[in-house]
Motif scaffolding. Structure first.
Motif, PDB file in Angstrom:
ATOM      1  N   UNK A   1      18.618-149.291  -4.931  1.00 48.68           N
ATOM      2  CA  UNK A   1      19.791-148.185  -5.589  1.00 48.68           C
ATOM      3  C   UNK A   1      20.202-147.862  -6.783  1.00 48.68           C
ATOM      4  N   UNK A   2      20.337-148.665  -7.729  1.00 49.38           N
ATOM      5  CA  UNK A   2      20.410-147.862  -8.689  1.00 49.38           C
ATOM      6  C   UNK A   2      20.006-147.951  -9.980  1.00 49.38           C
ATOM      7  N   UNK A   3      18.637-148.060  -9.368  1.00 49.88           N
ATOM      8  CA  UNK A   3      17.319-147.644 -10.302  1.00 49.88           C
ATOM      9  C   UNK A   3      17.491-146.410  -9.930  1.00 49.88           C
ATOM     10  N   UNK A   4      17.601-146.060  -8.740  1.00 48.05           N
ATOM     11  CA  UNK A   4      17.115-144.513  -8.491  1.00 48.05           C
ATOM     12  C   UNK A   4      17.941-143.352  -8.826  1.00 48.05           C
ATOM     13  N   UNK A   5      19.528-143.909  -8.981  1.00 48.96           N
ATOM     14  CA  UNK A   5      20.580-143.097  -9.556  1.00 48.96           C
ATOM     15  C   UNK A   5      19.762-142.988 -11.266  1.00 48.96           C
ATOM     16  N   UNK A   6      19.485-143.978 -11.315  1.00 45.87           N
ATOM     17  CA  UNK A   6      18.778-143.945 -13.202  1.00 45.87           C
ATOM     18  C   UNK A   6      18.332-143.348 -13.218  1.00 45.87           C
ATOM     19  N   UNK A   7      17.029-143.561 -12.148  1.00 50.52           N
ATOM     20  CA  UNK A   7      16.331-142.090 -12.527  1.00 50.52           C
ATOM     21  C   UNK A   7      16.614-140.544 -12.044  1.00 50.52           C
TER      22      UNK A   7
ATOM     23  N   UNK B   1      18.662-139.076 -15.259  1.00 46.24           N
ATOM     24  CA  UNK B   1      17.180-139.106 -17.044  1.00 46.24           C
ATOM     25  C   UNK B   1      16.325-138.318 -15.991  1.00 46.24           C
ATOM     26  N   UNK B   2      15.618-137.918 -15.124  1.00 50.02           N
ATOM     27  CA  UNK B   2      15.190-136.555 -14.839  1.00 50.02           C
ATOM     28  C   UNK B   2      15.413-134.816 -14.782  1.00 50.02           C
ATOM     29  N   UNK B   3      17.341-135.173 -14.829  1.00 53.81           N
ATOM     30  CA  UNK B   3      17.691-133.813 -14.493  1.00 53.81           C
ATOM     31  C   UNK B   3      17.286-132.624 -15.608  1.00 53.81           C
TER      32      UNK B   3
ATOM     33  N   UNK C   1      13.302-137.411 -20.542  1.00 52.07           N
ATOM     34  CA  UNK C   1      13.912-138.768 -20.189  1.00 52.07           C
ATOM     35  C   UNK C   1      14.280-138.664 -21.274  1.00 52.07           C
ATOM     36  N   UNK C   2      13.358-138.012 -22.061  1.00 49.62           N
ATOM     37  CA  UNK C   2      14.003-138.147 -23.977  1.00 49.62           C
ATOM     38  C   UNK C   2      15.215-137.476 -24.610  1.00 49.62           C
ATOM     39  N   UNK C   3      15.228-136.169 -23.717  1.00 50.84           N
ATOM     40  CA  UNK C   3      17.050-135.136 -23.760  1.00 50.84           C
ATOM     41  C   UNK C   3      18.081-135.952 -23.461  1.00 50.84           C
ATOM     42  N   UNK C   4      17.609-136.773 -22.300  1.00 49.88           N
ATOM     43  CA  UNK C   4      18.772-137.427 -21.502  1.00 49.88           C
ATOM     44  C   UNK C   4      19.830-139.049 -22.114  1.00 49.88           C
ATOM     45  N   UNK C   5      19.067-139.567 -22.980  1.00 49.89           N
ATOM     46  CA  UNK C   5      19.080-140.397 -23.572  1.00 49.89           C
ATOM     47  C   UNK C   5      20.467-140.283 -24.594  1.00 49.89           C
ATOM     48  N   UNK C   6      21.429-141.315 -24.296  1.00 49.66           N
ATOM     49  CA  UNK C   6      22.308-141.452 -24.865  1.00 49.66           C
ATOM     50  C   UNK C   6      23.942-140.730 -24.033  1.00 49.66           C
ATOM     51  N   UNK C   7      23.316-140.378 -23.236  1.00 47.07           N
ATOM     52  CA  UNK C   7      24.544-138.751 -22.446  1.00 47.07           C
ATOM     53  C   UNK C   7      24.501-139.455 -20.712  1.00 47.07           C
ATOM     54  N   UNK C   8      24.086-140.670 -20.789  1.00 47.74           N
ATOM     55  CA  UNK C   8      23.871-141.186 -18.563  1.00 47.74           C
ATOM     56  C   UNK C   8      25.158-141.162 -18.252  1.00 47.74           C
ATOM     57  N   UNK C   9      25.915-141.580 -18.698  1.00 43.32           N
ATOM     58  CA  UNK C   9      28.035-141.210 -18.405  1.00 43.32           C
ATOM     59  C   UNK C   9      28.243-140.390 -17.652  1.00 43.32           C
ATOM     60  N   UNK C  10      27.785-139.562 -18.489  1.00 40.68           N
ATOM     61  CA  UNK C  10      28.090-137.833 -18.378  1.00 40.68           C
ATOM     62  C   UNK C  10      27.815-137.047 -17.482  1.00 40.68           C
ATOM     63  N   UNK C  11      26.395-136.463 -17.399  1.00 38.91           N
ATOM     64  CA  UNK C  11      26.101-136.506 -16.690  1.00 38.91           C
ATOM     65  C   UNK C  11      25.656-136.678 -15.332  1.00 38.91           C
TER      66      UNK C  11
ATOM     67  N   UNK D   1      28.782-139.007 -14.034  1.00 39.26           N
ATOM     68  CA  UNK D   1      29.987-138.508 -13.886  1.00 39.26           C
ATOM     69  C   UNK D   1      29.707-136.919 -13.118  1.00 39.26           C
ATOM     70  N   UNK D   2      29.462-135.890 -14.221  1.00 37.05           N
ATOM     71  CA  UNK D   2      29.303-134.418 -13.517  1.00 37.05           C
ATOM     72  C   UNK D   2      28.862-134.367 -12.242  1.00 37.05           C
ATOM     73  N   UNK D   3      27.341-135.256 -11.751  1.00 35.45           N
ATOM     74  CA  UNK D   3      26.642-135.054 -10.629  1.00 35.45           C
ATOM     75  C   UNK D   3      27.937-135.843  -9.604  1.00 35.45           C
ATOM     76  N   UNK D   4      28.540-136.868  -9.899  1.00 37.36           N
ATOM     77  CA  UNK D   4      29.257-137.616  -8.613  1.00 37.36           C
ATOM     78  C   UNK D   4      30.301-136.050  -7.922  1.00 37.36           C
ATOM     79  N   UNK D   5      30.208-136.458  -8.943  1.00 34.81           N
ATOM     80  CA  UNK D   5      32.068-135.067  -8.832  1.00 34.81           C
ATOM     81  C   UNK D   5      31.754-134.649  -8.310  1.00 34.81           C
ATOM     82  N   UNK D   6      30.540-133.995  -8.324  1.00 34.41           N
ATOM     83  CA  UNK D   6      30.526-132.596  -6.953  1.00 34.41           C
ATOM     84  C   UNK D   6      29.958-133.177  -5.674  1.00 34.41           C
TER      85      UNK D   6
END
Length: 244
Positions: A138-144, A147-149, A170-180, A182-187
């Motif tokens: 599961x975790x790699x799926x959440x990571x992808x 990163x593909x958002x 993948x390049x644009x989302x580097x460094x902001x995984x937890x922000x994105x 969190x936003x997705x999961x909250x909704x």
């Protein structure tokens, strides 16, 4: 295809994301700004996307008995057909309305149909990558998924190819995984719970009632798209005065 003038580099060039430049723009602020836009434009978003969401839900319900052996396959197939249409109409709507323009629904849908092959391919590739990742505990799926958002925005707004959009997301989302994340999961966590609850309660209900429930939950999930668009614009353009 729709293309907005910006400072974005060509696909494959080294990105310099600005996500670290808007420190006060935390997850709560992004949610607030996105909600301000979403509830102000809810009627326009509904007239643009809800008919297609209802068709998607109807298609999924009709396909489910025939694809029962593959769990979730009916929703996946229906989404692959209809999401590239309302998704490719929603993104330029967000972009033009944010900039004070008033696009017509007919023009947005016509452009979405032209983009359907590219966005359908991108959607298929993204779903395949996420499902393969999810099969690995599961975790790699959440990571992808995180990163593909931004891939859809790069394809629709900048005319990137599907593969270029995936790589540059993948390049644009580097460094902001937890922000994105969190936003997705909250909704999505409450909406996933609501969807499971409604599906259980309406399992034996009339088809039209199930379609209506699925369509309305799908419409609520469009809020994720508004939030991610806000993140995308902050990443590539930095802070702006208007919302989302």
């Amino acid at each position: 295809p729709y293309a907005r003038t910006s400072c974005l580099p060509r696909p494959g060039l080294q990105w310099r994301p600005r996500c670290l430049w808007y420190g006060p723009m935390n997850a709560a602020t992004i949610l607030r700004d996105a909600w301000y836009f979403f509830h102000r434009h809810a009627i326009h978003l509904a007239t643009l996307c809800l008919p297609l969401l209802l068709l998607e839900a109807l298609t999924g319900q009709l396909l489910a008995p025939h694809l029962d052996a593959w769990n979730g396959a009916a929703e996946l197939v229906a989404g692959l057909v209809f999401y590239p249409v309302y998704g490719a109409a929603l993104i330029p709507y967000l972009d033009t309305r944010t900039r004070g323009q008033t696009p017509g629904h007919a023009a947005l849908l016509a452009m979405a149909l032209r983009l359907w092959p590219s966005l359908a391919l991108l959607t298929a590739l993204s779903n395949l990558a996420i499902m393969l990742g999810a099969s690995l505990f599961i975790l790699p799926g959440l990571w992808l998924m995180v990163r593909l958002a931004f891939a859809d925005f790069l394809l629709v707004l900048q005319g990137f190819t599907p593969l270029a959009a995936l790589g540059d997301s993948m390049a644009l989302t580097r460094g902001q995984f937890w922000r994105i994340f969190t936003l997705i999961m909250v909704i999505m966590l409450p909406l996933w719970g609501l969807d499971a609850h409604v599906a259980g309660r309406l399992a034996e209900a009339d088809l039209l009632l199930r379609v209506l429930a699925d369509g309305l939950i799908g419409f609520a999930q469009l809020f994720v798209g508004v939030v991610l668009y806000r993140c995308f614009m902050l990443t590539v353009d930095g802070p702006v005065d208007d919302t989302p």
